[in-house]
Design a protein around this motif. Structure first.
Motif, PDB file in Angstrom:
ATOM      1  N   ALA A   7       0.854  -1.155   0.142  1.00 31.82           N
ATOM      2  CA  ALA A   7       0.079   0.110  -0.071  1.00 31.82           C
ATOM      3  C   ALA A   7       0.666   1.289  -0.066  1.00 31.82           C
ATOM      4  O   ALA A   7       0.659   2.222  -0.729  1.00 31.82           O
ATOM      5  N   ARG A  52       1.251   4.028  -2.959  1.00 28.74           N
ATOM      6  CA  ARG A  52       1.032   5.650  -2.490  1.00 28.74           C
ATOM      7  C   ARG A  52       2.363   6.338  -3.119  1.00 28.74           C
ATOM      8  O   ARG A  52       2.124   7.470  -3.658  1.00 28.74           O
ATOM      9  N   ASP A 107      -5.332  -0.004   3.501  1.00 28.80           N
ATOM     10  CA  ASP A 107      -5.747   1.268   2.708  1.00 28.80           C
ATOM     11  C   ASP A 107      -7.055   1.083   2.025  1.00 28.80           C
ATOM     12  O   ASP A 107      -7.153   0.701   0.745  1.00 28.80           O
ATOM     13  N   THR A 145      -8.950   2.970   0.608  1.00 24.83           N
ATOM     14  CA  THR A 145      -9.192   3.887  -0.792  1.00 24.83           C
ATOM     15  C   THR A 145      -8.749   3.335  -2.120  1.00 24.83           C
ATOM     16  O   THR A 145      -8.950   3.678  -2.866  1.00 24.83           O
TER      17      THR A 145
END
Length: 314
Positions: free
Chosen positions: A48, A52, A77, A79
């Motif tokens: 993750a 990002r 995460d 999102t």
């Protein structure tokens, strides 16, 4: 029954109608991988973070098993858009946001997987179960295909290797001593290239047991596992069949071991401060569990020896 090429018997044993990977229990019913349990949670956190750092919003897990790593990523995460790819239908246990695409199995990818944008595409222990031609050098020094009887695992020498597979072996795994074996990585290279072709923009990472030129195993690595134990490789559908990957022949920008890759993402295996045990015993035990998992993911002689082939696309 007459022998058939290992590559074909292997494909049917894992992905045929009664193939090993179609078993409802899934791989987890037979062995533990780095995607399971606390190790999976630590790995998911690192991936993750990688997504990002690279500005990626979609993670695609090719060879996703029953979605264990995707579940951990969803926790790490929420999102992230998440998509699993495997030979079975979408597991009912998956969290609702996790998407799924069923695959034919082996090197073949589903048509629905295409034009991936802003994606971290992960092939975690996928290529080692993409069947490949197995060859063995005969008494005259000729590299021949190795055939196998699917019900017993009995092997016999077949025709001399030729064409593109012989060219691959000559370039990447040269050997001429009688009895030496070669696991021809051409099918894995082509599977990886086909996956890269499905990516419009993003980062592709192949993570697997593997080797590089100059350190190829002379007797090969073909192995089988059933219910947590190593067994003789018999392509009868009752066991996993796997062989290490010639990782350096994959199209890549970087090739590094997992130890280096994960440490670069903050996974170091360091124990939590002992003072935390007195201040917050539960937090200490939780941190200790994660540090133990981190150590396992980076340990020499184990998961830490995985190789990561990293390729940026677009």
């Amino acid at each position: 029954m007459a022998g058939v090429q290992w590559r074909d018997a292997w494909q049917d044993a894992l992905y045929g109608p009664r193939g090993f990977y179609r078993d409802e229990r899934g791989p987890r019913g037979h062995f533990t991988t780095a995607t399971h349990g606390t190790a999976g949670a630590v790995l998911a956190g690192a991936l993750a973070l990688l997504a990002r750092e690279q500005g990626l919003t979609h993670v695609v897990d090719v060879g996703a098993g029953r979605g264990e790593l995707l579940e951990q990523l969803h926790v790490a995460d929420p999102t992230l858009r998440l998509t699993g790819v495997d030979v079975v239908e979408r597991p009912a246990s998956l969290s609702a946001p996790v998407e799924w695409v069923s695959s034919p199995g082996g090197r073949d990818l589903p048509a629905a997987l295409h034009q991936l944008s802003g994606a971290l595409v992960l092939a975690h222990e996928w290529l080692d179960v993409v069947p490949c031609t197995v060859g063995e050098v005969d008494a005259e020094g000729v590299l021949r295909t190795l055939e196998v009887e699917p019900g017993t695992g009995t092997e016999t020498l077949g025709q001399p290797l030729d064409g593109a597979e012989l060219a691959w072996a000559t370039a990447h795994w040269p050997t001429e001593a009688p009895g030496d074996r070669v696991e021809v990585g051409l099918s894995r290279d082509e599977a990886w290239t086909a996956l890269l072709d499905r990516i419009h923009s993003g980062l592709a990472v192949a993570v697997d047991y593997g080797h590089r030129g100059g350190s190829r195993p002379l007797q090969g690595t073909l192995a089988a596992y059933r219910q947590g134990r190593a067994v003789d490789p018999v392509p009868d559908g009752t066991c996993d069949l796997t062989a290490h990957v010639a990782m350096d022949t994959l199209d890549h920008d970087e090739l590094l071991d997992q130890r280096t890759a994960l440490r670069g993402l903050g996974v170091d295996g360091a124990n939590p401060p002992f003072a935390l045990a007195a201040e917050d015993p539960q937090a200490y035990l939780s941190a200790l569990e994660r540090s133990t998992a981190s150590a396992a993911l980076t340990a020499p002689g184990g998961f830490g020896d995985f190789l990561w082939a990293v390729k940026r696309v677009g």
